[in-house]
Design a protein around this motif. Sequence first.
Motif, short mmCIF file in Angstrom:
data_model
loop_
_atom_site.label_atom_id
_atom_site.label_comp_id
_atom_site.label_asym_id
_atom_site.label_seq_id
_atom_site.Cartn_x
_atom_site.Cartn_y
_atom_site.Cartn_z
N THR A 101 5.50 10.63 -13.87
CA THR A 101 6.09 10.88 -15.18
C THR A 101 6.76 9.62 -15.70
O THR A 101 7.04 8.67 -14.95
CB THR A 101 7.13 12.01 -15.11
OG1 THR A 101 8.24 11.58 -14.32
CG2 THR A 101 6.52 13.26 -14.49
N LYS A 102 7.06 9.61 -17.00
CA LYS A 102 7.68 8.44 -17.62
C LYS A 102 9.01 8.10 -16.94
O LYS A 102 9.28 6.94 -16.62
CB LYS A 102 7.89 8.68 -19.11
CG LYS A 102 8.48 7.49 -19.84
CD LYS A 102 8.77 7.82 -21.30
CE LYS A 102 7.49 8.02 -22.08
NZ LYS A 102 7.77 8.17 -23.54
N ASP A 103 9.84 9.13 -16.69
CA ASP A 103 11.12 8.89 -16.04
C ASP A 103 10.95 8.33 -14.63
O ASP A 103 11.68 7.43 -14.20
CB ASP A 103 11.93 10.19 -15.97
CG ASP A 103 12.64 10.47 -17.28
OD1 ASP A 103 12.37 9.75 -18.26
OD2 ASP A 103 13.46 11.42 -17.32
N GLU A 104 9.98 8.86 -13.89
CA GLU A 104 9.78 8.43 -12.50
C GLU A 104 9.26 7.00 -12.43
O GLU A 104 9.69 6.21 -11.58
CB GLU A 104 8.82 9.39 -11.80
CG GLU A 104 9.43 10.75 -11.52
CD GLU A 104 8.42 11.75 -10.99
OE1 GLU A 104 8.81 12.69 -10.29
OE2 GLU A 104 7.20 11.58 -11.29
N LYS A 139 10.49 1.23 -11.29
CA LYS A 139 10.55 -0.16 -11.75
C LYS A 139 11.97 -0.68 -11.73
O LYS A 139 12.22 -1.84 -11.36
CB LYS A 139 9.96 -0.28 -13.16
CG LYS A 139 8.45 -0.11 -13.20
CD LYS A 139 7.90 -0.43 -14.58
CE LYS A 139 6.37 -0.38 -14.58
NZ LYS A 139 5.81 -0.77 -15.88
N ALA A 140 12.92 0.17 -12.09
CA ALA A 140 14.32 -0.27 -12.15
C ALA A 140 14.86 -0.56 -10.75
O ALA A 140 15.54 -1.57 -10.54
CB ALA A 140 15.17 0.79 -12.84
N HIS A 183 0.84 -1.21 0.00
CA HIS A 183 0.00 0.00 0.00
C HIS A 183 0.87 1.25 0.00
O HIS A 183 0.58 2.23 -0.71
CB HIS A 183 -0.92 -0.01 1.22
CG HIS A 183 -1.78 1.22 1.33
ND1 HIS A 183 -2.64 1.61 0.33
CD2 HIS A 183 -1.89 2.15 2.31
CE1 HIS A 183 -3.27 2.71 0.69
NE2 HIS A 183 -2.82 3.07 1.88
N ALA A 184 1.97 1.23 0.77
CA ALA A 184 2.89 2.38 0.77
C ALA A 184 3.53 2.56 -0.60
O ALA A 184 3.71 3.69 -1.07
CB ALA A 184 3.97 2.18 1.84
N PHE A 185 3.86 1.45 -1.25
CA PHE A 185 4.45 1.53 -2.59
C PHE A 185 3.45 2.12 -3.59
O PHE A 185 3.82 2.91 -4.47
CB PHE A 185 4.90 0.14 -3.05
CG PHE A 185 5.62 0.13 -4.36
CD1 PHE A 185 6.93 0.54 -4.45
CD2 PHE A 185 4.97 -0.30 -5.52
CE1 PHE A 185 7.60 0.54 -5.67
CE2 PHE A 185 5.63 -0.31 -6.73
CZ PHE A 185 6.96 0.11 -6.80
N SER A 186 2.18 1.75 -3.45
CA SER A 186 1.17 2.29 -4.37
C SER A 186 1.00 3.80 -4.14
O SER A 186 0.77 4.56 -5.10
CB SER A 186 -0.17 1.58 -4.18
OG SER A 186 -0.73 1.88 -2.91
N ARG A 187 1.13 4.25 -2.91
CA ARG A 187 1.08 5.69 -2.63
C ARG A 187 2.26 6.39 -3.28
O ARG A 187 2.14 7.50 -3.82
CB ARG A 187 1.10 5.94 -1.13
CG ARG A 187 -0.17 5.53 -0.40
CD ARG A 187 -0.11 5.89 1.06
NE ARG A 187 0.04 7.33 1.24
CZ ARG A 187 0.35 7.89 2.41
NH1 ARG A 187 0.59 7.13 3.46
NH2 ARG A 187 0.44 9.20 2.51
N LEU A 188 3.42 5.74 -3.23
CA LEU A 188 4.61 6.34 -3.85
C LEU A 188 4.43 6.45 -5.36
O LEU A 188 4.78 7.48 -5.97
CB LEU A 188 5.84 5.50 -3.52
CG LEU A 188 7.18 6.00 -4.06
CD1 LEU A 188 7.52 7.36 -3.46
CD2 LEU A 188 8.29 5.00 -3.76
N THR A 189 3.87 5.41 -5.99
CA THR A 189 3.67 5.46 -7.44
C THR A 189 2.65 6.53 -7.83
O THR A 189 2.72 7.09 -8.93
CB THR A 189 3.21 4.09 -7.97
OG1 THR A 189 2.02 3.69 -7.27
CG2 THR A 189 4.29 3.05 -7.77
#
Length: 686
Positions: free
Chosen positions: A541-544, A549-550, A530-536
């Motif tokens: 942007t495309k770069d972010e 993912k990297a 859930h924290a990761f989804s908040r970060l996304t």
Amino acid sequence: MQIDDFNVSGAVRTLLSSDSVASPTPEVIESMQRKHPAAPLPTAPNDPPAMTFVPLTPAEVLSVLESMPRGSAGGLDFLRPQHLLDLIGARMNDAASDLCDSLTDLLNLLLTGKIPSDMVPLLCGARLVALRKKDGGLRPIAVGNVYRRIAAKAVDIRIRPITSEFLQPHQLGSGVKRGVEGIIHAARDFLLQYSNDVKVLLKIDFTNAFNCISREEVLKISAEVIPEYYPFIKMCYGSCSLLFLGETVISSQSGVQQGDPLGPALFCLVLQCVVDILDVDLNAWYMDDGTLGDKPAKVISIFQQLILEAAKIGLTVNIAKCEVFLCGGTEAERVTAASDFTSLFPGIAIVSADKLTLLGSPLLPAAVIPTIDEKIRQLEIMCGRLQLIPKHHALFLLKNCLGVPKIVHILRTSPAWMFPSELYRLDQVFRDAIESITNVRMDYPTWLQASLPVRLGGLGIRRTEKLAPSAYLASASSLHPLISKLCPTLKPTDVTVATRAWKVIANTDDLPAEALRHVQKAWDTPTTLHAFSRLTSLRTTKDEVAHLKAVSVPESGVWIHALPAASLGNLLENNALRISVTLRLGAPIVSPHVCVCGGSVDELGRHGLRCKRSAGRLPRHDGISGELTLGLKTAGFPARMEPKGLSAKDRKRPDVITLVPWERGKPLAVDVTCVDTLAASYIDRT
């Protein structure tokens, strides 16, 4: 630095300890002699029926050596377990194998107890070190002979199933997983159960317990419970041994030697004759730390019985360090009960709810805030000390030892999740520490990512505010069977409120599968996702997106887990660490400027990863090529880097080529490219 010697626990002790080695002055020597009191030679029981133990195997000896703490000190001859492990651990040649076989034979000989009597005082003796504690007292540290310690460790590992069955349900200090947590949860359940009558929780403390336990009782219980190892234990404790404090020799005549891997199990076995006769509602022990709970009159009677029975095995109850907590009933009844305790046991402490802790954890909600406040004070001191060591060492220790690992015991065993504002203050200490160590500004998105697990692109320095419900629920869910055996009248820990708090943090109503609820990761994974989804949602942007993912690829975080030892070439200098952390977290790294190549450099500094004039580009390229060349040579295919005369029409040449055919009479040609995840040619693919 101890980390360079792979002794992480030693590095942590050095950073946290306020103890110092005391010089062997007359006062120190006298104090050490008092801590090792004289006692008559134990009368050994009749030897038990001959029971031949199963001899140790070389594989078992190697496993025992690997299990011993890194950095374990040497005895009188200064030989350390690590010295032996370095000689035989790799098992690469016949010499190492022969040495391991010889060591195994020696240890099996020790376990038979067939050692010349004039050698026993030295073999079973130790080098004694006096540590001065912050309160001015002295702590004796005995470092015994390495062969005796390895043999004792092997015995301890073998007898754990036996001792665990013999000692349960009340003694959880030997051979019981999460025994400390079980005692704390049981004590809290005992206090929180509704009662119209006054209830007492009594914490027991003994004076110099391990050094005073009767050796005669040690031999007697060993012959009864673990007869196959009785000859070895009789050799260790059937006579006096010698402790060397500088040039002073102290005769060790009582107790089990502190530092003996077998010592805690032997101590618990002897104490069991006292523990078993204490008939109270709550009777829980972790080695010499006892916790009794019942009505006041019952506890007083049992405490008096305990004092008498403990004296028979050489132990003295330290009344001044025993604590009493009263709850239930009326105020007048609690005052009367407290008066009864203080009159019968002068000097005993009557503690309030906000000061009630057990085995390092607050028992009641009122004690959580003072406990966290003290932890914050300690962590602030620790973080100040981290500034004095290399930054990579500091980050590694903060992540793996000194951050959340230092607080997770409290999170698992107390209702700390009820106090999110206090945990937020604690997290701010970690946040400030990361900023100071890495020299990276932690705004909200950056801190959110840093607090994620490494597998999700973070630094693995977790936020206690989000971790607390998961830790508590995993611990409480896993200990119902243990608590039921310890105190059958107790109701299971109520986790309803904690579960509601977890659902809010995890943003889900789906609980982990019943079979996995004892695993902390099963509770923690939904909260981190859930924290990761908040970060996304913050980085769109495309770069972010490509960056997130990297850094979530497993291989990208391996360097964070690696031990930063200079001897392994893993230690990053301070600026390299700053750049590595900044690139991983997507934080500003430089002021915007124009590169010498003419390209624009933004505050994220990623241009340097693809700039043709970057100083690091060729070393990275050559490093990969060199590793491939070495690998091919090791596999039996001679290879050469960047061979001349093989340019293609496009003027490019292979980076590595084998000098012998690889397949169908043709050599293998390799081209190496240092991929930039966020370069224009890769961004869509990433």
